[in-house]
Design a protein around this motif. Sequence first.
Motif, short mmCIF file in Angstrom:
data_model
loop_
_atom_site.label_atom_id
_atom_site.label_comp_id
_atom_site.label_asym_id
_atom_site.label_seq_id
_atom_site.Cartn_x
_atom_site.Cartn_y
_atom_site.Cartn_z
N UNK A 116 0.83 -1.20 0.00
CA UNK A 116 0.00 0.00 0.00
C UNK A 116 0.87 1.26 0.00
N UNK A 117 1.93 1.25 0.78
CA UNK A 117 2.83 2.39 0.81
C UNK A 117 3.47 2.61 -0.57
N UNK A 118 3.88 1.52 -1.22
CA UNK A 118 4.46 1.63 -2.56
C UNK A 118 3.44 2.15 -3.56
N UNK A 119 2.19 1.70 -3.46
CA UNK A 119 1.15 2.19 -4.37
C UNK A 119 0.94 3.70 -4.18
N UNK A 120 0.85 4.14 -2.94
CA UNK A 120 0.65 5.57 -2.70
C UNK A 120 1.83 6.38 -3.23
N UNK A 121 3.05 5.86 -3.05
CA UNK A 121 4.22 6.54 -3.61
C UNK A 121 4.13 6.60 -5.13
N UNK A 122 3.75 5.48 -5.74
CA UNK A 122 3.63 5.41 -7.20
C UNK A 122 2.60 6.42 -7.72
#
Length: 186
Positions: free
Chosen positions: A58-64
């Motif tokens: 989820x953190x990676x998705x938000x960063x993306x």
Amino acid sequence: APVVFLHGNPDCKEGWLETIELLRDTYRCIALDLPGFGTQAQLPSYRALLPDAQAAALSELLDHLGIHQPVLLVAHDLGALMTAMFSLQHPERVRGILAINTTFRASYPGHHWGYLWSLPVIGPHLASLMRRWLKNALQKESPQVAPQHADRMVANLDTTTCRAITRYYQLMDNPLVKILQRFGGT
């Protein structure tokens, strides 16, 4: 603040579309499929289902997506597992949480299906059999669920999703989860 929607079992991100339609003029809305559900319907590893791995995803998705401000998390059922871990690991990224109809362990009193789905060997078969009666059970136990919503849930409940459901529930009460989390097992 952006709003992130996390579905439960046996749904997918499409379950949030009506809610998103009501909020999209005011909020940036993001709905995602949990591993093993909807568009993510390849069988995930046990490691990918661990709460810490889901929080990282989820953190990676938000960063993306370029979302760096705190988000509102709206979670139903299994989606709250990811929400809880994300909130613990990234409190600075969370503005608020709304958790709906949530259970954090398969043996939760009254959640007999979670326990049955977690059983080795027969769990996936029981989840597959669920397709046969799910729509009728939803309409009986939750008459507020629209027939088209029940139809979608049944349609999305394929063999891979049933196996993923089994894996989620096996991990919830399994003491090996802590070992896997600590040592990065698969």
